[in-house]
Design a protein around this motif. Structure first.
Motif, short mmCIF file in Angstrom:
data_model
loop_
_atom_site.label_atom_id
_atom_site.label_comp_id
_atom_site.label_asym_id
_atom_site.label_seq_id
_atom_site.Cartn_x
_atom_site.Cartn_y
_atom_site.Cartn_z
N GLY A 1 -24.33 18.24 -32.12
CA GLY A 1 -23.75 19.43 -31.49
C GLY A 1 -24.33 19.66 -30.10
N THR A 2 -25.62 19.40 -29.95
CA THR A 2 -26.24 19.58 -28.64
C THR A 2 -25.74 18.56 -27.63
N LEU A 3 -25.34 17.40 -28.10
CA LEU A 3 -24.73 16.40 -27.20
C LEU A 3 -23.37 16.91 -26.72
N VAL A 4 -22.57 17.40 -27.64
CA VAL A 4 -21.24 17.92 -27.28
C VAL A 4 -21.38 19.06 -26.28
N PHE A 5 -22.33 19.97 -26.54
CA PHE A 5 -22.58 21.08 -25.63
C PHE A 5 -22.99 20.55 -24.25
N SER A 6 -23.96 19.65 -24.21
CA SER A 6 -24.46 19.13 -22.93
C SER A 6 -23.38 18.41 -22.14
N VAL A 7 -22.63 17.56 -22.81
CA VAL A 7 -21.57 16.83 -22.12
C VAL A 7 -20.50 17.80 -21.62
N GLY A 8 -20.09 18.72 -22.48
CA GLY A 8 -19.05 19.68 -22.09
C GLY A 8 -19.45 20.53 -20.90
N ILE A 9 -20.66 21.06 -20.93
CA ILE A 9 -21.12 21.89 -19.82
C ILE A 9 -21.27 21.03 -18.57
N GLY A 10 -21.78 19.83 -18.72
CA GLY A 10 -21.89 18.92 -17.58
C GLY A 10 -20.55 18.63 -16.94
N MET A 11 -19.50 18.56 -17.75
CA MET A 11 -18.16 18.31 -17.22
C MET A 11 -17.67 19.44 -16.33
N THR A 12 -18.20 20.64 -16.53
CA THR A 12 -17.75 21.80 -15.75
C THR A 12 -18.52 21.96 -14.44
N ALA A 13 -19.59 21.21 -14.28
CA ALA A 13 -20.48 21.36 -13.12
C ALA A 13 -19.94 20.56 -11.94
N SER A 14 -18.81 20.99 -11.42
CA SER A 14 -18.16 20.26 -10.34
C SER A 14 -18.32 20.93 -8.97
N GLN A 15 -18.84 22.16 -8.98
CA GLN A 15 -18.98 22.90 -7.73
C GLN A 15 -20.35 23.54 -7.66
N ILE A 16 -20.91 23.59 -6.47
CA ILE A 16 -22.18 24.26 -6.23
C ILE A 16 -21.88 25.59 -5.57
N ASN A 17 -22.36 26.67 -6.19
CA ASN A 17 -22.22 27.99 -5.59
C ASN A 17 -23.62 28.51 -5.28
N PRO A 18 -24.01 28.51 -4.00
CA PRO A 18 -25.36 28.97 -3.65
C PRO A 18 -25.59 30.45 -3.92
N ARG A 19 -24.54 31.18 -4.28
CA ARG A 19 -24.65 32.62 -4.57
C ARG A 19 -24.78 32.91 -6.06
N ALA A 20 -24.80 31.86 -6.89
CA ALA A 20 -24.82 32.06 -8.35
C ALA A 20 -25.74 31.04 -9.02
N MET A 21 -26.20 31.41 -10.22
CA MET A 21 -26.94 30.46 -11.04
C MET A 21 -26.68 30.79 -12.50
N SER A 22 -26.84 29.78 -13.34
CA SER A 22 -26.66 29.99 -14.76
C SER A 22 -27.71 30.98 -15.26
N TYR A 23 -27.26 31.95 -16.06
CA TYR A 23 -28.13 32.98 -16.60
C TYR A 23 -28.34 32.75 -18.11
N GLY A 24 -27.60 31.77 -18.65
CA GLY A 24 -27.76 31.43 -20.06
C GLY A 24 -26.44 31.32 -20.78
N TYR A 25 -26.53 31.09 -22.07
CA TYR A 25 -25.35 30.90 -22.93
C TYR A 25 -25.48 31.79 -24.15
N ASP A 26 -24.39 32.40 -24.55
CA ASP A 26 -24.34 33.24 -25.75
C ASP A 26 -23.25 32.73 -26.67
N ARG A 27 -23.36 33.12 -27.93
CA ARG A 27 -22.31 32.91 -28.94
C ARG A 27 -21.88 31.45 -29.07
N LEU A 28 -22.83 30.55 -29.04
CA LEU A 28 -22.56 29.12 -29.17
C LEU A 28 -22.23 28.78 -30.62
N ARG A 29 -21.09 28.12 -30.83
CA ARG A 29 -20.67 27.73 -32.18
C ARG A 29 -20.10 26.32 -32.15
#
Length: 150
Positions: A60-88
């Motif tokens: 499950g942690t692999l699926v989570f890591s790969v999926g989140i990595g797939m979304t990391a296509s843009q750098i926003n210097p005004r934002a940062m990840s604050y965490g993840y909730d409700r992971l299922r």
């Protein structure tokens, strides 16, 4: 790619999607080595044939890591990840499954202590090639405000 967005620039119901990424045996083996999770559900093909799923399942942690990595296509210097909730983990992912990720802005709220930032909540849905949801979570972004609260 740099995409500078302030808190005020995010809109509810805004969506984005990724291209596909196929999970391989190598992904599972490398993830097991990185995490130390060598449970037979992931590593023992013969044992898995005796179980309900009939084949090895991705961590499950692999699926989570790969999926989140797939979304990391843009750098926003005004934002940062604050965490993840409700992971299922909704459904198992097998070797050869292709993952696709859809994200949707579902909430914007004030930060409880920082007047200079807000929190943007993005709903994350990871689906397989059959359009079945395999993982869901909420990604929280800490985003700088263009105009701090007074």
């Amino acid at each position: 790619m740099i995409n500078e967005q302030f808190f005020e620039d995010y809109y509810l119901d805004e969506t984005r999607s990724t291209l596909g990424r196929t999970i391989t045996e190598t992904d599972i083996v490398v993830h097991a080595g990185q995490t130390g999770d060598f449970f037979p559900h992931h590593m023992d093909a013969a044992w898995c044939q005796t179980q309900d799923f009939g084949q090895r399942i991705a961590h499950g942690t692999l699926v989570f890591s790969v999926g989140i990595g797939m979304t990391a296509s843009q750098i926003n210097p005004r934002a940062m990840s604050y965490g993840y909730d409700r992971l299922r983990f909704i459904k198992p992912v097998f070797i050869g499954d292709t993952l696709y990720v859809t994200l949707k802005i579902t909430e914007k709220r004030d930060h409880p202590k920082r007047k200079t930032h807000g929190i943007v909540v993005e709903s994350v849905s990871i689906n397989n090639q059959n359009k079945e949801t395999v993982l869901v979570c909420e990604h929280l972004y800490l985003v700088e405000r263009r105009h701090p609260l007074s």
